[in-house]
Design a protein around this motif. Structure first.
Motif, PDB file in Angstrom:
ATOM      1  N   SER A 131     -10.007  -3.294 -26.536  1.00  0.00           N
ATOM      2  CA  SER A 131      -8.564  -3.413 -26.286  1.00  0.00           C
ATOM      3  C   SER A 131      -8.077  -4.853 -26.359  1.00  0.00           C
TER       4      SER A 131
ATOM      5  N   PHE B  81      -2.138  -4.637 -18.230  1.00  0.00           N
ATOM      6  CA  PHE B  81      -2.435  -3.882 -19.457  1.00  0.00           C
ATOM      7  C   PHE B  81      -3.333  -2.702 -19.068  1.00  0.00           C
ATOM      8  N   PRO B  82      -2.730  -1.576 -18.660  1.00  0.00           N
ATOM      9  CA  PRO B  82      -3.483  -0.458 -18.085  1.00  0.00           C
ATOM     10  C   PRO B  82      -4.152   0.435 -19.123  1.00  0.00           C
ATOM     11  N   VAL B  83      -5.130  -0.120 -19.822  1.00  0.00           N
ATOM     12  CA  VAL B  83      -5.886   0.640 -20.816  1.00  0.00           C
ATOM     13  C   VAL B  83      -7.373   0.359 -20.612  1.00  0.00           C
TER      14      VAL B  83
ATOM     15  N   GLY C 102      -7.749  -4.589 -21.568  1.00  0.00           N
ATOM     16  CA  GLY C 102      -7.865  -3.610 -20.502  1.00  0.00           C
ATOM     17  C   GLY C 102      -9.120  -3.823 -19.678  1.00  0.00           C
TER      18      GLY C 102
END
Length: 321
Positions: free
Chosen positions: A270, A177-179, A147
């Motif tokens: 992440s 990867f939207p974290v 992320g």
């Protein structure tokens, strides 16, 4: 197709000129006569053919196809080294650009249709993404490895630009990867990792054919983005120092001996664990500059790479140590 919109006539002429020049050894004058154009037009067509990926050029030394430096790195570290010649007088920013340009060319033959490539964002990969050559692939995908958001920014613009360049170059589907890069609480990560939408991305990462990454370092002459982009606060830096950290791959930290266990920051990261990364069949690491030698030695000790793309001076310093 990736060449759509470039002009079918120009692509056809460029392909014909490239075939005549590289495959049939015709002179530019002879090609100009055959195509009924000028020599300068032929030169532009050949440049266009290289630019859009119709032609790939590789340089091999007739006296020594694999340099002694590459052989020594292979023998000592069991990795395939691609050493980029760069004059010692080159400043570190230009050195990175030259290594990144070579890395972009070297990467092309590694990635093809029906493959998945994992990308770790950062200063080095941003430079590589600017020099990618177009290559047509089908049913391929690019997946973000870690992320990019932090307390100051979503990170979407920075990471998305890098990922999009790779996607456009290879005609591949891009999976972001939207974290956060780092969670505030490891328990939050544990809960989120059970969500189906996140598990889907994690499963794609596990099926990677290629992982491409640079090495983060707090001491790099060209600052690593994770160390200067607002991702770490004073307490984080103190914790990393206390853990004897020398570098990171995709925001996963490691020590000089390659170990990454019991580093508290990794529980909040992440990025994929180094053990998961080591299961990918081809793992390409791009490094530029002697200031990253501690990070490079630690990464080699961790066994995270199969291929190393590195500038000549750093390669020599690695072996001297």
């Amino acid at each position: 197709m990736a060449n759509e919109g470039l002009g079918s006539d120009k692509v056809r002429d460029a392909l014909r000129a490239a075939h005549l020049y590289y495959m049939q050894d015709l002179t530019m004058e002879a090609i100009a006569s055959e195509l009924r154009t000028s020599r300068s037009s032929v030169s532009r067509l050949l440049g266009f053919a290289r630019e859009i990926g119709l032609v790939e050029i590789q340089v091999h030394s007739p006296a020594d196809r694999i340099s002694s430096v590459q052989e020594r790195i292979r023998d000592q570290y069991s990795v395939t080294a691609h050493v980029v010649p760069v004059p010692d007088s080159t400043n570190e920013i230009d050195r990175l650009e030259r290594v990144a340009m070579s890395a972009a060319r070297i990467l092309g033959p590694f990635f093809d249709s029906n493959m998945t490539m994992g990308i770790a964002w950062g200063s080095t990969l941003s430079a590589v993404s600017r020099h990618l050559q177009e290559k047509v692939t089908h049913n391929s995908q690019i997946v973000q490895l870690n992320g990019a958001s932090n307390a100051q920014t979503t990170g979407i613009g920075y990471a998305s630009e890098i990922m999009s360049r790779f996607g456009r170059a290879f005609g591949a589907y891009v999976q972001q990867f939207p974290v956060p890069a780092f969670f505030d609480d490891p328990r939050t990560k544990e809960v989120l990792w059970r969500e189906r939408s996140i598990r889907r991305v994690l499963e794609i990462q596990k099926r990677m054919d290629i992982a491409l990454f640079g090495l983060g370092s707090a001491f790099a002459d060209v600052p690593s983005h994770v160390y200067v982009g607002g991702y770490l606060d004073d307490a984080d830096f103190e914790q990393l120092t206390h853990s004897d950290v020398v570098g990171d791959v995709a925001t996963v930290f490691y020590r000089a001996d390659g170990s990454s266990d019991d580093i508290p920051m990794n529980a909040r990261s992440s990025g994929p664990s180094l053990s998961l990364l080591s299961k990918v069949s081809r793992r390409v690491c791009v490094v530029s500059g002697r200031s990253k030698l501690p990070a490079l030695r630690g990464a080699l000790a961790a066994g995270v790479m199969t291929d190393l793309i590195v500038d000549e001076a750093t390669a020599h310093s690695l072996l001297e140590a």
